[in-house]
Design an enzyme around this catalytic site. Structure first.
Site, PDB file in Angstrom:
ATOM      1  N   ASP A 173       0.846  -1.189   0.000  1.00  0.00           N
ATOM      2  CA  ASP A 173       0.000   0.000   0.000  1.00  0.00           C
ATOM      3  C   ASP A 173       0.888   1.249   0.000  1.00  0.00           C
ATOM      4  O   ASP A 173       1.748   1.376  -0.870  1.00  0.00           O
ATOM      5  CB  ASP A 173      -0.957  -0.053   1.204  1.00  0.00           C
ATOM      6  CG  ASP A 173      -1.991   1.047   1.202  1.00  0.00           C
ATOM      7  OD1 ASP A 173      -2.971   0.939   0.448  1.00  0.00           O
ATOM      8  OD2 ASP A 173      -1.818   2.016   1.962  1.00  0.00           O
ATOM      9  N   TYR A 197      -1.808  11.474   1.405  1.00  0.00           N
ATOM     10  CA  TYR A 197      -2.740  11.638   0.290  1.00  0.00           C
ATOM     11  C   TYR A 197      -2.676  13.060  -0.259  1.00  0.00           C
ATOM     12  O   TYR A 197      -2.789  13.278  -1.471  1.00  0.00           O
ATOM     13  CB  TYR A 197      -4.153  11.292   0.735  1.00  0.00           C
ATOM     14  CG  TYR A 197      -4.345   9.816   1.005  1.00  0.00           C
ATOM     15  CD1 TYR A 197      -4.892   8.988   0.034  1.00  0.00           C
ATOM     16  CD2 TYR A 197      -3.951   9.242   2.210  1.00  0.00           C
ATOM     17  CE1 TYR A 197      -5.055   7.628   0.254  1.00  0.00           C
ATOM     18  CE2 TYR A 197      -4.104   7.880   2.440  1.00  0.00           C
ATOM     19  CZ  TYR A 197      -4.653   7.082   1.466  1.00  0.00           C
ATOM     20  OH  TYR A 197      -4.793   5.731   1.684  1.00  0.00           O
ATOM     21  N   HIS A 254      -7.297  -6.562  -0.619  1.00  0.00           N
ATOM     22  CA  HIS A 254      -6.176  -5.632  -0.473  1.00  0.00           C
ATOM     23  C   HIS A 254      -5.246  -5.981   0.678  1.00  0.00           C
ATOM     24  O   HIS A 254      -4.048  -5.701   0.628  1.00  0.00           O
ATOM     25  CB  HIS A 254      -6.736  -4.223  -0.273  1.00  0.00           C
ATOM     26  CG  HIS A 254      -5.683  -3.185  -0.056  1.00  0.00           C
ATOM     27  ND1 HIS A 254      -4.700  -2.908  -0.987  1.00  0.00           N
ATOM     28  CD2 HIS A 254      -5.444  -2.340   0.998  1.00  0.00           C
ATOM     29  CE1 HIS A 254      -3.922  -1.941  -0.526  1.00  0.00           C
ATOM     30  NE2 HIS A 254      -4.346  -1.581   0.664  1.00  0.00           N
TER      31      HIS A 254
END
Length: 295
Positions: free
Chosen positions: A116, A220, A276
């Site tokens: 990730d 982010y 995931h």
């Protein structure tokens, strides 16, 4: 406050301890304090966690990996017990943190594994220091700026935009961290019960700490900067062997093709019966793949 009103503060949760044979430590590197967990013997392997997790993402794999390797498991800048500065959340700076930690530990060449957000940091590290990474493993995530996967993922993952909105997400999530994290762990999983209660508790404890959620979301907010860095780095393909794996119900079908855009020697594919969360949903398969690839 009305006695009948519910508090939004989470209950106290005892911090998770490293498994047997591992110790917890901190180091001042690249201008910040980084927390890491260390154990095992042999050639060094560095494991980089994703969002919304911490070093504890890897806890199921640590003891079996430590039978073969010295295993270093940091909390990234802004996560877990590491310092949470106001800046420095592009993946190149996060990679520099880890490189400084590796140097602090007296190591010169490592095996590097990232999932990730950790995948993004691992790529940035390998691109900046290609002769210092013996082998690279990237797990179930896109690389900012590497197309066409990056744009497709940004368009399909609503939380990218939500997390990237300065201050809003942090304020809306204050006192509601458990709801958000449990939602993410469930909706991005093929195995909806993969996380143990202890794992969820540890992540909730970490992200509910003052400033923790806001710090983590800055990654982010820095994606555009990271994307521009990666587009420059991708002009020179990585020379080391790369293992690219993703859940067969997540990035598995496309992660090898993505890796081939930035590296010359790529193997890998899909992790079966997995979404995931590769270290929780199919840790046995992941461990077998790591042990086969890393030597």
């Amino acid at each position: 406050m009305n006695a009948s009103a519910k508090s939004t503060h989470p209950p106290e949760i005892t911090p998770a301890s490293p498994p047997a044979g591992f110790t917890s430590a901190t180091a001042r590197v690249n201008g910040i304090q980084l927390h890491y967990v260390l154990g095992g013997n042999g050639e060094p392997v560095v494991l980089l966690h994703g969002w919304p997790q911490t070093w504890y993402e890897w806890q199921r794999l640590l003891e079996p990996l430590a039978a073969h390797y010295s295993v270093i498991v940091p909390d990234l800048r802004g996560f877990g017990a590491s310092e949470k500065p106001a800046t420095g959340y592009d993946t190149r700076t996060l990679a520099e943190d880890i490189h400084s930690l590796v140097q602090h530990l007296g190591l010169s060449r490592i095996r590097l594994v990232g999932h990730d957000i950790g995948l993004m940091v691992a790529y940035a590290y390998a691109a900046a220091y290609p002769t210092e990474v013996h082998k690279l493993v990237i797990l179930d995530a896109p690389l900012p700026g590497v197309e066409p996967v990056w744009s497709l993922v940004k368009a399909s993952r609503w939380h990218f935009g939500f997390n990237a909105t300065p201050h809003l997400a942090e304020q809306l999530l204050a006192g509601r961290e458990r709801y958000y994290l449990e939602y993410m762990y469930t909706t991005s999983a093929f195995n909806k019960t993969a996380f143990t209660a202890a794992e969820v508790d540890e992540f909730v404890r970490s992200y509910a700490a003052p400033g923790a959620m806001g710090a983590s979301l800055q990654i982010y907010q820095a994606f555009d900067t990271s994307a521009a860095q990666n587009q420059r780095s991708a002009l020179t393909k990585l020379p080391m062997p790369v293992l690219a794996l993703g859940g067969d119900h997540s990035f598995g079908p496309k992660i090898v093709a993505m890796a081939e855009l930035v590296a010359t020697d790529v193997s890998g594919g899909s992790i079966p019966n997995c979404g995931h969360w590769v270290a929780e949903e199919n840790p046995e398969y992941l461990l077998a793949q790591l042990l086969a690839f890393l030597p």
